[in-house]
Structure formats: structure tokens, C-alpha cells
Design an enzyme around this catalytic site. Sequence first.
Site, PDB file in Angstrom:
ATOM      1  N   GLY A 180     -18.049  15.318 -25.545  1.00  0.00           N
ATOM      2  CA  GLY A 180     -18.634  14.547 -24.456  1.00  0.00           C
ATOM      3  C   GLY A 180     -19.936  15.049 -23.873  1.00  0.00           C
ATOM      4  O   GLY A 180     -20.596  14.321 -23.127  1.00  0.00           O
TER       5      GLY A 180
ATOM      6  N   GLU B   4     -14.086  19.519 -29.161  1.00  0.00           N
ATOM      7  CA  GLU B   4     -14.378  18.473 -30.154  1.00  0.00           C
ATOM      8  C   GLU B   4     -15.796  17.939 -29.983  1.00  0.00           C
ATOM      9  O   GLU B   4     -15.993  16.735 -29.781  1.00  0.00           O
ATOM     10  CB  GLU B   4     -13.383  17.317 -29.987  1.00  0.00           C
ATOM     11  CG  GLU B   4     -11.926  17.699 -30.124  1.00  0.00           C
ATOM     12  CD  GLU B   4     -10.986  16.537 -29.781  1.00  0.00           C
ATOM     13  OE1 GLU B   4     -11.453  15.506 -29.239  1.00  0.00           O
ATOM     14  OE2 GLU B   4      -9.794  16.660 -30.054  1.00  0.00           O
ATOM     15  N   PRO B   5     -16.805  18.794 -30.036  1.00  0.00           N
ATOM     16  CA  PRO B   5     -18.164  18.274 -29.857  1.00  0.00           C
ATOM     17  C   PRO B   5     -18.614  17.468 -31.070  1.00  0.00           C
ATOM     18  O   PRO B   5     -18.303  17.832 -32.205  1.00  0.00           O
ATOM     19  CB  PRO B   5     -19.014  19.541 -29.710  1.00  0.00           C
ATOM     20  CG  PRO B   5     -18.260  20.580 -30.475  1.00  0.00           C
ATOM     21  CD  PRO B   5     -16.798  20.237 -30.341  1.00  0.00           C
ATOM     22  N   GLY B   6     -19.307  16.393 -30.824  1.00  0.00           N
ATOM     23  CA  GLY B   6     -19.895  15.610 -31.896  1.00  0.00           C
ATOM     24  C   GLY B   6     -21.387  15.553 -31.670  1.00  0.00           C
ATOM     25  O   GLY B   6     -22.175  16.251 -32.296  1.00  0.00           O
TER      26      GLY B   6
ATOM     27  N   ARG C  72     -27.068   1.811 -31.683  1.00  0.00           N
ATOM     28  CA  ARG C  72     -26.972   2.303 -30.303  1.00  0.00           C
ATOM     29  C   ARG C  72     -27.842   1.526 -29.296  1.00  0.00           C
ATOM     30  O   ARG C  72     -27.356   1.182 -28.219  1.00  0.00           O
ATOM     31  CB  ARG C  72     -27.287   3.800 -30.238  1.00  0.00           C
ATOM     32  CG  ARG C  72     -26.381   4.661 -31.120  1.00  0.00           C
ATOM     33  CD  ARG C  72     -26.437   6.133 -30.771  1.00  0.00           C
ATOM     34  NE  ARG C  72     -25.837   6.395 -29.485  1.00  0.00           N
ATOM     35  CZ  ARG C  72     -26.498   6.565 -28.364  1.00  0.00           C
ATOM     36  NH1 ARG C  72     -27.807   6.544 -28.346  1.00  0.00           N
ATOM     37  NH2 ARG C  72     -25.859   6.773 -27.241  1.00  0.00           N
TER      38      ARG C  72
ATOM     39  N   TYR D 283     -25.484  -0.110 -26.600  1.00  0.00           N
ATOM     40  CA  TYR D 283     -25.391   0.643 -25.329  1.00  0.00           C
ATOM     41  C   TYR D 283     -26.702   0.646 -24.545  1.00  0.00           C
ATOM     42  O   TYR D 283     -26.862   1.478 -23.645  1.00  0.00           O
ATOM     43  CB  TYR D 283     -25.024   2.111 -25.595  1.00  0.00           C
ATOM     44  CG  TYR D 283     -23.922   2.341 -26.588  1.00  0.00           C
ATOM     45  CD1 TYR D 283     -22.606   1.967 -26.305  1.00  0.00           C
ATOM     46  CD2 TYR D 283     -24.173   2.955 -27.805  1.00  0.00           C
ATOM     47  CE1 TYR D 283     -21.594   2.201 -27.225  1.00  0.00           C
ATOM     48  CE2 TYR D 283     -23.168   3.199 -28.719  1.00  0.00           C
ATOM     49  CZ  TYR D 283     -21.884   2.808 -28.428  1.00  0.00           C
ATOM     50  OH  TYR D 283     -20.881   3.042 -29.326  1.00  0.00           O
TER      51      TYR D 283
ATOM     52  N   CYS E 239     -31.720 -10.979 -37.512  1.00  0.00           N
ATOM     53  CA  CYS E 239     -31.844 -12.218 -36.747  1.00  0.00           C
ATOM     54  C   CYS E 239     -30.977 -12.208 -35.500  1.00  0.00           C
ATOM     55  O   CYS E 239     -29.980 -12.943 -35.401  1.00  0.00           O
ATOM     56  CB  CYS E 239     -31.506 -13.399 -37.649  1.00  0.00           C
ATOM     57  SG  CYS E 239     -32.691 -13.496 -38.970  1.00  0.00           S
ATOM     58  N   GLU E 240     -31.302 -11.330 -34.593  1.00  0.00           N
ATOM     59  CA  GLU E 240     -30.633 -11.239 -33.291  1.00  0.00           C
ATOM     60  C   GLU E 240     -31.681 -10.727 -32.316  1.00  0.00           C
ATOM     61  O   GLU E 240     -32.400  -9.770 -32.625  1.00  0.00           O
ATOM     62  CB  GLU E 240     -29.498 -10.202 -33.331  1.00  0.00           C
ATOM     63  CG  GLU E 240     -28.391 -10.534 -34.266  1.00  0.00           C
ATOM     64  CD  GLU E 240     -27.039 -10.660 -33.577  1.00  0.00           C
ATOM     65  OE1 GLU E 240     -26.963 -10.613 -32.337  1.00  0.00           O
ATOM     66  OE2 GLU E 240     -26.060 -10.827 -34.321  1.00  0.00           O
TER      67      GLU E 240
HETATM   68  N1  LLP Z   1     -13.147  13.663 -28.978  1.00  0.00           N
HETATM   69  C1  LLP Z   1     -12.716  12.415 -28.776  1.00  0.00           C
HETATM   70  C2  LLP Z   1     -11.284  12.178 -28.567  1.00  0.00           C
HETATM   71  C3  LLP Z   1     -13.637  11.352 -28.770  1.00  0.00           C
HETATM   72  O1  LLP Z   1     -13.206  10.112 -28.549  1.00  0.00           O
HETATM   73  C4  LLP Z   1     -15.010  11.614 -28.992  1.00  0.00           C
HETATM   74  C5  LLP Z   1     -15.987  10.515 -29.016  1.00  0.00           C
HETATM   75  C6  LLP Z   1     -15.414  12.932 -29.212  1.00  0.00           C
HETATM   76  C7  LLP Z   1     -14.443  13.941 -29.186  1.00  0.00           C
HETATM   77  C8  LLP Z   1     -16.840  13.318 -29.471  1.00  0.00           C
HETATM   78  O2  LLP Z   1     -17.616  13.047 -28.372  1.00  0.00           O
HETATM   79  P1  LLP Z   1     -19.131  13.564 -28.288  1.00  0.00           P
HETATM   80  O3  LLP Z   1     -19.116  15.065 -28.175  1.00  0.00           O
HETATM   81  O4  LLP Z   1     -19.829  13.122 -29.491  1.00  0.00           O
HETATM   82  O5  LLP Z   1     -19.654  12.914 -27.049  1.00  0.00           O
HETATM   83  N2  LLP Z   1     -20.792   5.556 -30.437  1.00  0.00           N
HETATM   84  C9  LLP Z   1     -21.038   6.094 -29.115  1.00  0.00           C
HETATM   85  C10 LLP Z   1     -20.191   7.318 -28.819  1.00  0.00           C
HETATM   86  C11 LLP Z   1     -18.715   7.083 -28.997  1.00  0.00           C
HETATM   87  C12 LLP Z   1     -17.902   8.332 -28.751  1.00  0.00           C
HETATM   88  C13 LLP Z   1     -16.467   8.127 -29.082  1.00  0.00           C
HETATM   89  N3  LLP Z   1     -15.658   9.288 -28.905  1.00  0.00           N
HETATM   90  C14 LLP Z   1     -22.520   6.382 -28.966  1.00  0.00           C
HETATM   91  O6  LLP Z   1     -23.295   6.116 -29.885  1.00  0.00           O
HETATM   92  O7  LLP Z   1     -22.955   6.821 -27.912  1.00  0.00           O
END
Ligand code: LLP
Length: 433
Positions: free
Chosen positions: A239, A273-275, A312, A316, A344-345
Site C-alpha cells: 500500500g 506485501e509491497p508491490g 491507470r 483512476y 475509440c474511447e
Molecule cells: N496486498 C494486497 C492484499 C493487495 O490487495 C495489494 C494490492 C497489495 C498487497 C499490493 O499493494 P501495493 O503495495 O502495490 O500498493 N491497479 C491499482 C492498484 C490495485 C492494488 C490492489 N491490491 C493501481 O493501478 O493503482
Amino acid sequence: MNDFTYVGARLHAEGVAMKDIAAEVGTPFYCYSVAAMDCNYEAFTRAFDGLPATICYSVKANSNLAVLREMAMRGAGADVVSGGELSRALKAGMAPGKIVFSGVGKTAWEIDAALEAGIFQINVESESELIMVNERARSHGVNAAVALRVNPDVDADTHEKISTGKVEDKFGVDLPHAPDLYKRAASMESVTPVGLAVHIGSQLTRLDPFREAFSRVAALVVSLRESGLEVVRLDLGGGLGIVYDGETPPDINDYAALIREVIAPLDCDLLFEPGRYLVGNAGVLVTRVIRIKEGHGRRFVVVDAGMNDLLRPALYDARHRILPLSEAVPDAEESLADIVGPVCETGDCFAEARPLPPLAEGDLLAICSAGAYGAVMASTYNNRPLIPEVMVRGDSHAVVRVRQEAEALFALERTPGWQETGSNRDSNIRNTA
Ligand code: LLP
């Protein structure tokens, strides 16, 4: 540290000029920097130095096998949310003992796959799921470690579509119901509740919501323990926000300090759980200007990437920085332009009224901070093939996904028998006409 910088007026990914990659693979394409991932990974691990913390990279952010391998090589595990992500994580060499499985809608086959792989933990989000995991584990003759994902009812103060921690969101178990469910899990034969999980949303730019959520989780840990239940692990989700265009997300060290203060005293093993934090700023989307179109009081710069390649902005209202691959001369006069895709949007728009240096047809642009939730959310809408992904490391680069062939777009489709040559379809149509 920024690994996308101008060298001799050409935008580079580390030591490679991206215009050279464009000449090789065509446009549009995604370009990732290993050094940027490395730097983010280092910062994350350093911030939690001395704590029993494991990084489970959130595969959904960017699931290219080469990206997963970079994470695995640094010792990361994975947070997966589907059977497909699980297969990828395993294929990339991620240790099953460091994989957690999150998500509200795991199906029986996905739970089976997780149990067969012997993953570390399943994050359970409802009573019905708990019952299913227990049953599947019993039939496999194993005991599954589960964490209960709780919904702390905290407003993450981020875009509503990526907010997950309010009771009206579908995620997790409400705090008032959590103790009973945890107790129930403890009484089941084939699952062992090991702890709690929480994730309140993505692209958080303030620490307060984390503080509120973690404090509520900490209070729950205390009360579970008071009632004699064991809590040994906490999965604190992901997050943490990044800079797209002027945001001021919390510093990783302040985030870690908060965890040291609120969570560390509980003496639990920690999972993160960083993404986005790890890969968001490690990728750009390179696109070419197809056409400059003067509209009524506005200038449309039509590029060859579209909302199908990077969703995105359309989904968003995300604002990504856009840089020309050839650096503008220092006193270049900027003018306002709408950077739009060919789909086409009307929503196929990367930037509205954005001040940009002079642009001409054929120019190359980089849409920045596209390493997370870019390629993974791409579609083939308008029958546009999926675009290549290129990884750069120092002076080397490699195509880590090739461009999809146009024919692949319909390769899975089948012709119903009645449309085949020799069928009497034509005469039927004529007869009823
Ligand atoms: N853990 C869980 C349970 C999650 O649902 C998520 C993201 C993460 C970890 C990783 O979160 P992060 O560190 O990346 O913020 N498509 C959207 C973001 C959707 C995130 C969904 N869950 C965007 O482009 O902003």
C-alpha cells in the site's frame, strides 16, 4: 535515485538509450530498470533491518517472469491472488515457503494448488473460505497455516477504487467478528490460525491510516492472546504510495518507524506485501507520437499507446509524468497538449492540458512510473496486440516479453459448425428473409 535520466539529451534507462530499444522492438513498449528495483528493494529491507520481516512481493503489480526472478534472486517471497499468479511465482523460482495467498474469491482448485505447492500461508477472508480451506486441507491430508485477513474499517485516503479497508469494501473480516472466527479456526482439524493479515488500500500518501489500522490490529492481537489463542505472524500488506507527479508519500523509514512503535512490541514474525513501492518507478511506457491534431482550442497529441496498454489514467484518473525521449532545449517554450491514445474511447487520455515542450509527429515519449499495474492490466481492446516488455540492467537490455502477433488475437476463437463452408446457413437466411 532515478534510473531514467537524460544522458547527452537522450532519455536512458540506466546505460541504455531508450530510443535504441524503440528502434529494435518498435513502439509502444514497457521498459524496466533492474537498478531501480534493486534500489527500492534495498531501501525496503534496510528500513526493517533487525525486525523478523519477510518481503512477499505482490505479484499483481508486475508479474513478468523476469521481474519475479529479480525479486526471487533478492530473497523475496510472493503475495499471490490467483492460481495463475501462484504458477508464475513458482515458475520464477520463488520458494513455496515464502508464498502467501490473498484474495476474497479463491476457488477450490486454487486452494488445492496452494496446498499441493505447500505454500507458507493462506490469508482467509471469510467463514465460508475458512471452511473450504479446512475441507480441502483435510482431503489432502495436510494442515494449512492460515492468517485471518481483517477489515479494520479505516479510510486509506486514496482513490476509492483502490481502497480496501472500510467495512463497505469486500475485503477481510470485520473486526467484531474476527475473534469468533479465529477461535473457530483454532478448533478445526486441518487448519492452524497463525495470525492476522491487513491491507487497507494502495497508493497511500499518508501514514495516519496505516497507524490507525495497525493499532486496531495490535489491539486485536492482544485480545486474542488474552483469550488463550496463539498469534505468531502478522501480514501487514502493501500500500505504500510512490511519486507519480508531485505526491509526497511517506518515507519508507517513517513507515518502518511506525511499525517498530505499534507492531514490533507484539513480537510477531512480520510479512510485507509491497508491490508498487518496489516496481512502480522502475518502469516506463515508451510511445511514439502518431499525429498532432489541432482541435477547437486544444492540441491533441495522438500517441501509439492506448488505455489498453496502460489503464491507470482512464480507470483512476492517474496522472503520470510524461517526458520526451529527446530532452527539450533549456529555453524551449512549453504549450498545453492533451496526450491521447488511439483507442475509440474519450477516456483514452494520458494527460489533459499538460504543459509540454514542442512535439512533432514521430517523436518518442516516456510515460513514467508505469512499472506497477501497467503491463499486468493491459488488454487487447480494439484488437491491439499486447506490447513488448524490455528489461535493462546496466548497459544490457533484454526483451522479456515479445510483442503479441496480430494473429494471436483470434487464435483461440473457433468457427461454429454452421458457419463452415458447405453448411446451409446462407439458404436458411435467404428462406427466412
Ligand atoms: N496486498 C494486497 C492484499 C493487495 O490487495 C495489494 C494490492 C497489495 C498487497 C499490493 O499493494 P501495493 O503495495 O502495490 O500498493 N491497479 C491499482 C492498484 C490495485 C492494488 C490492489 N491490491 C493501481 O493501478 O493503482
